[in-house]
Enzyme design. Structure first.
Site, PDB file in Angstrom:
ATOM      1  CG  ASP A  85     121.127 -30.641  19.721  1.00  0.00           C
ATOM      2  OD1 ASP A  85     120.428 -29.622  19.818  1.00  0.00           O
ATOM      3  OD2 ASP A  85     121.254 -31.289  18.660  1.00  0.00           O
TER       4      ASP A  85
ATOM      5  CD  GLU B 212     116.719 -29.072  21.488  1.00  0.00           C
ATOM      6  OE1 GLU B 212     116.310 -28.109  20.830  1.00  0.00           O
ATOM      7  OE2 GLU B 212     117.466 -29.953  21.005  1.00  0.00           O
TER       8      GLU B 212
END
Length: 651
Positions: free
Chosen positions: A253, A287
């Protein structure tokens, strides 16, 4: 120095000699491979809290409110695991849909809920060594892992390295940890204030450097990921998740917010831990929320993030499938694929998707891009998924898309995280469903395997597994104009050409183009009609549809002509671009090499299997060299090798 280097490159690249050829047996020429462990998988991305409730005993308590989109709803690891038997709605259902890997949102224990929400999504972690109690126990995760192994499903864990839950507070720009939370995090090094940047919000920080990397992400405590204590601490933490539960990959993330050197420092330790646990080719994808391939290039080529989520693909594919753009939206994207090519990476490693838990679902996004009749949403959704399954990259389907979930209101973030089980969120009961009626008080599982999108995904998955060339393999654009996009696919070992045609228009469209194979073609999907004469193919593709054909024999082999190797500056990326110009009707693969005067060793620059054949050289890696040689070797479909003369220059 750069001007001198470029001048030398151009001068030497003009010294072209005749191409050389020698015969080799088919499939014996092994070019360098950059495949990651998930290269041929199809991923199902799921929120355990929103999938299936298998243990009501862990529902009640802090943060549980199934009627609000901001809190826990009751789904858990036991529900996702299920009985592990055929016909069950847990992992066995996901396997039956054709998926080979399951990506789970973060499972770590979360900070306590506030009046505005809870960490049902997993991104507010405080105890990084244990499972969030609302989702179950560590033992439940072991059961999930055992079931996945039984079903031959890979597990991917979503992880956070940039920040933790919000514990650190500020008083006049001075950071502190409240007295009742000094031991709130696990492991203990996360409770040391010196391991954080402590410079306020990412949108308005007072640090010396980029607020994107130093600031708190939406108020979450930003870690100093440049510190050995931090990146070594994360190696230890996430190595335990690999060792204990057998994960095959991590999705990282907020990867753009960590230190530039974080992945160089952290990834080798994770790969070593995976190898020691018997997991080869562990995959790490991050990401980086950006639709510019040149931005993603920097994270992959320079920051050494193994691979990334393909936001540029999502942007282009949604526009094309919705009818908001023509086929050039896709060809413009694919033209940038070479920027990822290196000895360690390629565009085939990119993790592709159509929508997600942040931006919204593909069904909702298509409505916003191009208002259209509701009846068109199903064929356009199927078109979008076929585009993802049959082009390059690792396809990922967001849970619920297979049963036509869309969204309402803004359609993103909390509005894109619907329940698969009977929901208590009032708005979700009446939301538009593609291919079926609004869910009301029912369950997505009631539809079974009869939903048209589910059935279509099963069909696409079977085609990929039955015909290797349709998987994440060599791809060549054949035709792109108006509504029609046509590509060739080929697996070098199988050595059969496939034609895949996509039509996003509302009427049948015909195109004539050249392929690499002559003879008959077998229809595998769709209602298109094909006529061929030699290498010339005429294809008529019905409106809003996808068609797939397989050649009856191997591609035609010819002797490449007009070989030329050139190098020039690419002003968009700041890199040098080496191009091997080769005229051939065959589907070639070209490997580029760099040889320096300092050691004389010939090193691969990467393999390009789609014309035009190109690689990008990082000028930062060419400094202080006495001599540099760029060369290229092409291999045709039967394993014959063609060597282009080298380009020699002196920086």
């Amino acid at each position: 120095m750069k001007k001198h280097l470029l001048r030398s490159l151009l001068l030497c690249a003009s010294l072209i000699a005749p191409i050389t050829l020698y015969s080799a047996q088919a499939d014996t020429q092994q070019l360098s491979s950059t495949e990651v462990g998930l290269s041929h998988d199809i991923i199902y991305f799921v929120f355990p809290d929103r999938y299936l409730n298998g243990d009501k005993g862990n529902d009640a308590g802090n943060g549980y409110n199934p009627s609000s989109t901001a809190f826990f709803h009751g789904g858990d690891l036991k529900g996702l695991t299920g009985s592990c038997a055929s016909g069950d709605n847990g992992l066995a259902r996901i396997k039956a849909l054709g998926f080979t890997a399951v990506w789970l949102t973060p499972l770590v224990a979360q900070q306590l809920a506030t009046s505005s929400g809870a960490g049902y999504h997993g991104y507010w972690g405080v105890d990084f060594l244990n499972v969030e109690p609302h989702l179950g126990t560590n033992s439940d995760l072991t059961d999930l892992s055992n079931c996945a192994k039984k079903l031959n499903l890979k597990l991917i864990l979503d992880i956070v390295t940039n920040h933790t839950g919000d514990v650190v507070q500020y008083s006049d720009k001075v950071a502190y940890i409240p007295a009742d939370k000094v031991n709130a995090k696990n492991p203990a090094w996360l409770n040391d204030l010196s391991n954080y940047h402590n410079v306020g919000s990412m949108s308005n920080c007072w640090g010396d450097g980029s607020c994107t990397q130093l600031g708190d992400f939406y108020g979450l405590d930003d870690l100093a990921t440049e510190k050995p204590t931090v990146y070594n601490g994360w190696i230890d933490v996430y190595s335990q998740w690999i060792k204990n539960y057998g994960f095959s990959g991590f999705r990282v993330d907020t990867a753009r917010h960590v230190d530039d050197n974080f992945f160089k420092n952290w990834s080798p330790g994770i790969q070593q831990a995976a190898a020691s646990a018997g997991i080869n080719k562990f995959t790490i994808f991050g990401e980086v929320y950006d639709t510019d391939p040149l931005t993603l290039m920097g994270f992959v080529r320079q920051n050494k993030l193994q691979t990334v989520l393909d936001f540029p693909f999502q942007h282009a594919a949604a526009a094309y499938a919705s009818g908001n753009s023509d086929a050039t939206a896709m060809t413009n994207l694919f033209e940038f694929d070479d920027v990822y090519t290196s000895p360690e990476s390629s565009a085939n490693n990119l993790v592709t998707f159509l929508g997600n838990h942040d931006m919204g679902r593909i069904g909702f996004l298509m409505q916003g891009l191009n208002r259209q009749p509701e009846a068109d949403l199903l064929p356009r959704t199927e078109l979008a998924h076929a585009l993802m399954y049959f082009t390059r990259g690792i396809p990922t389907v967001y849970y619920g898309d297979e049963v036509g979930m869309t969204g309402s209101g803004s359609g993103n973030d909390q509005k894109a995280r619907q329940d698969m089980f009977p929901t208590q969120v009032v708005d979700w009961k009446t939301e538009l469903r593609i291919g079926s009626k609004p869910i009301g008080n029912g369950s997505a599982f009631d539809i079974g395997l009869n939903h048209p999108i589910e059935k279509y995904l099963i069909q696409l998955g079977k085609l990929r597994s039955t015909y290797p060339g349709l998987s994440n393999q060599q791809m060549q654009v054949r035709y792109a104009s108006g509504s029609l996009l046509i590509i060739s696919k080929r697996d070098p070992k199988e050595n059969r050409e496939y034609l895949v045609a996509f039509n996003n228009g509302k009427k049948s469209t015909t195109a004539t183009f050249s392929a690499s194979s002559s003879g008959k073609w077998k229809s595998l999907l769709g209602q298109a009609t094909l006529k061929s004469s030699g290498l010339k193919v005429t294809l008529a593709v019905p409106a809003l549809s996808t068609a797939v054909f397989q050649a009856s024999k191997s591609p035609a082999v010819d002797k490449p002509s007009s070989p030329k190797l050139t190098v020039k500056t690419d002003f968009g990326s700041g890199f040098y671009k080496a191009t091997a110009s080769i005229k051939s009707s065959d589907l070639l693969r070209v490997e580029f090499f760099l040889q320096t005067g300092s050691d004389g060793v010939k090193k691969s620059l990467g393999v390009d299997s789609n014309a035009p054949y190109e690689v990008y050289l990082d000028p930062a890696q060419l400094t202080d060299l006495t001599a540099v040689t760029v060369s290229a070797t092409a291999v045709n479909s039967v394993g014959q090798q063609f060597t282009l003369p080298p380009a020699l220059f002196k920086p």
